[in-house]
Motif scaffolding. Sequence first.
Motif, PDB file in Angstrom:
ATOM      1  N   ALA A  20       0.791  -1.961   0.021  1.00  0.00           N
ATOM      2  CA  ALA A  20       0.268   0.148   0.096  1.00  0.00           C
ATOM      3  C   ALA A  20       0.934   1.037  -0.203  1.00  0.00           C
ATOM      4  O   ALA A  20       1.850   1.098   0.636  1.00  0.00           O
ATOM      5  N   ALA A  21       0.369   2.509  -0.858  1.00  0.00           N
ATOM      6  CA  ALA A  21       1.262   3.415  -0.616  1.00  0.00           C
ATOM      7  C   ALA A  21       0.855   4.303   0.861  1.00  0.00           C
ATOM      8  O   ALA A  21       0.491   3.417   1.941  1.00  0.00           O
ATOM      9  N   PRO A  22       2.664   4.548   1.240  1.00  0.00           N
ATOM     10  CA  PRO A  22       2.912   4.917   2.629  1.00  0.00           C
ATOM     11  C   PRO A  22       1.950   6.100   2.850  1.00  0.00           C
ATOM     12  O   PRO A  22       0.541   7.257   2.267  1.00  0.00           O
ATOM     13  N   GLY A  23       1.333   6.382   4.525  1.00  0.00           N
ATOM     14  CA  GLY A  23       0.608   7.107   5.055  1.00  0.00           C
ATOM     15  C   GLY A  23       1.347   8.197   5.771  1.00  0.00           C
ATOM     16  O   GLY A  23       2.253   8.330   6.191  1.00  0.00           O
ATOM     17  N   VAL A  24       0.189   8.617   6.904  1.00  0.00           N
ATOM     18  CA  VAL A  24       0.947   9.306   7.853  1.00  0.00           C
ATOM     19  C   VAL A  24       2.159   8.596   8.371  1.00  0.00           C
ATOM     20  O   VAL A  24       3.081   9.342   9.188  1.00  0.00           O
ATOM     21  N   THR A  25       1.549   8.053   8.801  1.00  0.00           N
ATOM     22  CA  THR A  25       2.832   6.916  10.360  1.00  0.00           C
ATOM     23  C   THR A  25       3.771   6.780   9.481  1.00  0.00           C
ATOM     24  O   THR A  25       4.989   7.386   9.982  1.00  0.00           O
ATOM     25  N   VAL A  26       4.059   6.151   8.032  1.00  0.00           N
ATOM     26  CA  VAL A  26       5.516   5.858   7.662  1.00  0.00           C
ATOM     27  C   VAL A  26       5.934   7.362   7.135  1.00  0.00           C
ATOM     28  O   VAL A  26       6.993   7.966   7.352  1.00  0.00           O
ATOM     29  N   ILE A  27       5.147   8.127   6.616  1.00  0.00           N
ATOM     30  CA  ILE A  27       5.742  10.217   6.466  1.00  0.00           C
ATOM     31  C   ILE A  27       6.490  10.406   7.941  1.00  0.00           C
ATOM     32  O   ILE A  27       7.959  10.951   8.067  1.00  0.00           O
ATOM     33  N   GLN A  28       5.341  10.432   9.249  1.00  0.00           N
ATOM     34  CA  GLN A  28       6.375  10.846  10.356  1.00  0.00           C
ATOM     35  C   GLN A  28       7.204  10.382  10.777  1.00  0.00           C
ATOM     36  O   GLN A  28       8.093  10.830  11.728  1.00  0.00           O
ATOM     37  N   SER A  29       6.843   9.206  10.278  1.00  0.00           N
ATOM     38  CA  SER A  29       8.396   7.752  10.338  1.00  0.00           C
ATOM     39  C   SER A  29       9.951   8.486  10.337  1.00  0.00           C
ATOM     40  O   SER A  29      11.366   8.516  10.633  1.00  0.00           O
ATOM     41  N   ALA A  30       9.267   8.496   8.991  1.00  0.00           N
ATOM     42  CA  ALA A  30      10.131   8.830   8.044  1.00  0.00           C
ATOM     43  C   ALA A  30      11.422  10.047   8.507  1.00  0.00           C
ATOM     44  O   ALA A  30      12.568  10.933   7.750  1.00  0.00           O
ATOM     45  N   TYR A  31      10.123  11.463   8.934  1.00  0.00           N
ATOM     46  CA  TYR A  31      10.724  12.353   9.167  1.00  0.00           C
ATOM     47  C   TYR A  31      11.575  12.544  10.776  1.00  0.00           C
ATOM     48  O   TYR A  31      12.946  13.071  10.346  1.00  0.00           O
ATOM     49  N   ARG A  47       4.138  16.931  13.977  1.00  0.00           N
ATOM     50  CA  ARG A  47       2.908  16.072  13.545  1.00  0.00           C
ATOM     51  C   ARG A  47       2.121  16.154  12.309  1.00  0.00           C
ATOM     52  O   ARG A  47       2.000  17.594  11.849  1.00  0.00           O
ATOM     53  N   VAL A  48       2.442  14.387  11.460  1.00  0.00           N
ATOM     54  CA  VAL A  48       2.440  14.793  10.470  1.00  0.00           C
ATOM     55  C   VAL A  48       0.988  14.356  10.688  1.00  0.00           C
ATOM     56  O   VAL A  48       0.163  13.548  11.336  1.00  0.00           O
ATOM     57  N   LEU A  49      -0.409  15.035  10.179  1.00  0.00           N
ATOM     58  CA  LEU A  49      -1.785  14.815  10.590  1.00  0.00           C
ATOM     59  C   LEU A  49      -2.675  14.236   9.386  1.00  0.00           C
ATOM     60  O   LEU A  49      -3.793  13.325   9.205  1.00  0.00           O
ATOM     61  N   GLU A  50      -2.035  14.804   7.693  1.00  0.00           N
ATOM     62  CA  GLU A  50      -3.288  13.809   6.747  1.00  0.00           C
ATOM     63  C   GLU A  50      -2.032  13.852   6.179  1.00  0.00           C
ATOM     64  O   GLU A  50      -1.292  14.100   5.658  1.00  0.00           O
ATOM     65  N   ALA A  51      -2.126  12.375   4.866  1.00  0.00           N
ATOM     66  CA  ALA A  51      -1.112  11.967   3.246  1.00  0.00           C
ATOM     67  C   ALA A  51      -1.925  11.719   2.878  1.00  0.00           C
ATOM     68  O   ALA A  51      -2.460  11.120   3.133  1.00  0.00           O
ATOM     69  N   LYS A  52      -1.906  11.959   1.832  1.00  0.00           N
ATOM     70  CA  LYS A  52      -2.203  11.766   0.309  1.00  0.00           C
ATOM     71  C   LYS A  52      -1.309  11.510  -1.036  1.00  0.00           C
ATOM     72  O   LYS A  52      -0.380  12.652  -1.007  1.00  0.00           O
TER      73      LYS A  52
END
Length: 100
Positions: A20-31, A47-52
């Motif tokens: 699946a495409a990355p989401g909020v958790t993936v982007i927050q962890s990468a950051y 804090r990443v709140l939303e990601a598309k």
Amino acid sequence: MSQIGFGTIACSLVGWLCAAAPGVTVIQSAYEGEASSPGVRHDSGLRVLEAKCHDRDAGRYLCEVTFTSSDDPGGRLYFDIVAVDRSDRGWILTSGLCKR
């Protein structure tokens, strides 16, 4: 014997490419993983709140993100486009938020 679809076979052959495409958790962890990188500006309160996310090509995504920072007394929302790539080390942030 049950029928196995071509998509199932293809995904089993290429592994993580069908994830699946990355989401909020993936982007927050990468950051957060970028915090120790030299020359990177890092906001520990971000804090990443939303990601598309949109697939660029195999394992590489561009994502529209909404985020906030605990350092902002007004609690404003911020927006950015980030690039995240899947690597053998997991997801990495390649541009946006703290990368130039």
